[in-house]
Structures are given as structure tokens and as C-alpha cells.
Write a protein that holds these residues in place. Structure first.
Motif, short mmCIF file in Angstrom:
data_model
loop_
_atom_site.label_atom_id
_atom_site.label_comp_id
_atom_site.label_asym_id
_atom_site.label_seq_id
_atom_site.Cartn_x
_atom_site.Cartn_y
_atom_site.Cartn_z
N PRO A 140 39.77 97.20 -71.55
CA PRO A 140 38.66 97.64 -70.71
C PRO A 140 38.82 99.11 -70.30
CG PRO A 140 40.20 96.36 -69.41
CD PRO A 140 40.70 96.31 -70.82
N THR A 166 24.31 92.42 -76.41
CA THR A 166 24.80 93.66 -75.81
C THR A 166 24.75 93.64 -74.29
OG1 THR A 166 24.55 96.08 -75.89
CG2 THR A 166 22.53 94.78 -75.89
N GLY A 168 25.68 91.07 -72.55
CA GLY A 168 26.61 90.06 -72.10
C GLY A 168 25.95 88.72 -71.82
N PRO A 195 29.87 93.05 -74.54
CA PRO A 195 31.02 93.62 -73.83
C PRO A 195 32.32 93.04 -74.37
CG PRO A 195 29.30 92.98 -72.27
CD PRO A 195 28.88 92.45 -73.61
N GLU A 221 34.99 91.94 -73.11
CA GLU A 221 35.58 90.73 -72.52
C GLU A 221 34.99 89.46 -73.12
OE1 GLU A 221 32.43 92.24 -69.49
OE2 GLU A 221 34.00 93.09 -70.79
N ARG A 222 33.85 89.58 -73.82
CA ARG A 222 33.25 88.42 -74.45
C ARG A 222 33.83 88.11 -75.82
NH1 ARG A 222 31.02 85.37 -70.64
NH2 ARG A 222 29.24 86.31 -69.58
#
Length: 270
Positions: free
Chosen positions: A36, A221, A223, A264, A266-267
Motif C-alpha cells: 500500500p 476499479t 473496489g 485496489p 488490497e482486493r
């Protein structure tokens, strides 16, 4: 594609001979994309599977071309030149074709039936790919139930309750079950928790009692869950445990598509 130990997608070893340095450079860019935020050199190197000195040489060139931006503290972000390329690509990429090809690849890899499902006031099969090895029924495009399909449970888990609760109540009423709002919310919460805890949904198909379906979310895009990617097979042919080769293939394909759709990090990272 497969993933290395750092979770970065790597090209297959077979196929036409390419230029290895370009492929390594791509892995370095994906390592930064994982975030991140700004990423340290040592983390970029570890994720890309190269020595820090080699990663630094690539980063010097990427900074010069504007594809990567350095904040001067040994931390790196994707840069404006890469953003411009990405925006152009986003206009030109056919997302439907991207997802369709992924469904074909997953069917070939697993030998199972594959479906791509969207949400339109309920789950709707958009793409289906018949099983490569036969003996598995061919899904049909069109609306399906939310409560009794794996993709339906994925949408129930990740869409706002205001979108899925009316569908849940409607399907229960069709089954002759009248429920209060509190009972409907409790049932929805059980579905959500099961999917989130496992990372994918597993549903025994009501229309075919000996069959099971497994689905993962594909994120866009923003999330948000855009698709449910589903594999289906007789129970005896599909191992639904997290470590099975079939589940790993499904989850890796879901992460790959999410990354390509600009979700994102984190996905999909790791």
C-alpha cells in the motif's frame, strides 16, 4: 498465469521466447502496484523475486521515463507516464472479452464448468464455459437464484444490504417462506459471514442435488464486486477445501482479473 510466492502473477514458462528483462520489469511494476502506498526497495525486490541491486537498476530507468516516482527516501510509487498509458489502455480494453478469455482458461485448467455472473436486480449468468472434460452440465445464460447459487452468495456478501435484502425476501416468498425483516437480515448475515470467513462461497445446487458450485468475487476499479466467477462440478469431482488445486486456480484467476480491472491492491495482492 500463475503466482509466485510473493503473490505476483508470472507468465507461463511455455510459449514463444520473449525478452526476460521486460518481464522482470513488469514484475517490478506490479510489485509497486501492490502497495500500500509507496513501497520500499527491499519489498519491491522480494515481491518481484530479484536481488535489490537488480531491482534498483530497473527503478532508475523507470524513474527516468516517469513510469515510477521516487520520493527520495528509498520509496517508490507508480508514476505519471504509467498512469497515462493506463488511462489509454482502460479506454481500449474490452472488459467482456478479458473476462470471457479468463473463463475459457479456467475451464481448460480445471476441466470444470465455469460461469461469470453479474448483478442486475439479482444474479445473471453473463458467460458460461462448458466443462472441458465432459460429464458436467452446461449452464445457461440468464437470471439465476441468489440464495441457491454460489455467485448469488458472493453478491449477497459484498453488495449493500439494501440491494440484496429485497431479492432474498422475494426468493423466500417464492419458496413459500414468509420472514420478518429481522429474520431476513439474520439470514443475510449468515451468508455474508460464511463467504467472508472462507474467502469464497460454496453452495450445493438445489436444481442438481449432486452438484456443487464455488464462486469468488471479481472487483472493479472502485473496489466494488463486479462479477462472480464460478466453477461447477459433481461433488465427487470438486474439492472445495482452501488448499485444493481447483480452489487455488479459481482464486488466482479472480485475483488476476481484479488486478487487470484496476481494483485496489488490497482486493488482489497476496
Amino acid at each position: 498465469m500463475a503466482s509466485n510466492q510473493a503473490g505476483i502473477l508470472t507468465p507461463p514458462a511455455s510459449g514463444p521466447r520473449g525478452i526476460q528483462s521486460i518481464e522482470i520489469g513488469y514484475r517490478i511494476l506490479v510489485a509497486i502496484q501492490m502497495g500500500p502506498g509507496a513501497v520500499a526497495l527491499k519489498d519491491i525486490a522480494a515481491r518481484a523475486g530479484v536481488a535489490p541491486s537488480a531491482a534498483h537498476n530497473y527503478l532508475v530507468s523507470f524513474v527516468r521515463t516517469g513510469m515510477v516516482k521516487s520520493d527520495g527516501r528509498g520509496l517508490y510509487r507508480l508514476g505519471p507516464s504509467l498512469a497515462a498509458l493506463g488511462m489509454t489502455a482502460a479506454r481500449d480494453v474490452d472488459h467482456f472479452e478479458l473476462v470471457r478469455v479468463a473463463a475459457v482458461e479456467l475451464a481448460e485448467e480445471t476441466g470444470l464448468g465455469v460461469a461469470v455472473v453479474i448483478w442486475s436486480n439479482g444474479p445473471v449468468i453473463l458467460i458460461n464455459q462448458a466443462a472441458v472434460r465432459g460429464r458436467i452440465f452446461d449452464l445457461r445464460n440468464g437470471p439465476v437464484e441468489m440464495l441457491h447459487t454460489a455467485a448469488g452468495h458472493v453478491f449477497a456478501a459484498y453488495l449493500p444490504a439494501s440491494a440484496v435484502l429485497p431479492v432474498l425476501v422475494r426468493e423466500l416468498e417464492t419458496d413459500g417462506l414468509a420472514v420478518t425483516q429481522a429474520e431476513a437480515q439474520a439470514r443475510l448475515e449468515r451468508i455474508r459471514r460464511a463467504v467472508i470467513d472462507r474467502g469464497y462461497s460454496v453452495v450445493e445446487l438445489r436444481t442438481l442435488p449432486t452438484y456443487v458450485a464455488v464462486s469468488v468475487p471479481i472487483w472493479n476499479t472502485h473496489g466494488e464486486v463486479a462479477y462472480g466467477l464460478t466453477i461447477t462440478a459433481p461433488m465427487s469431482m470438486l474439492d472445495t477445501s482452501p488448499g485444493s488445486a481447483q480452489i487455488r486456480a479459481l482464486r488466482e484467476k479472480g485475483r488476476e482479473l481484479s488486478r487487470l480491472l484496476g481494483a485496489p491492491a488490497e482486493r488482489w495482492a497476496g
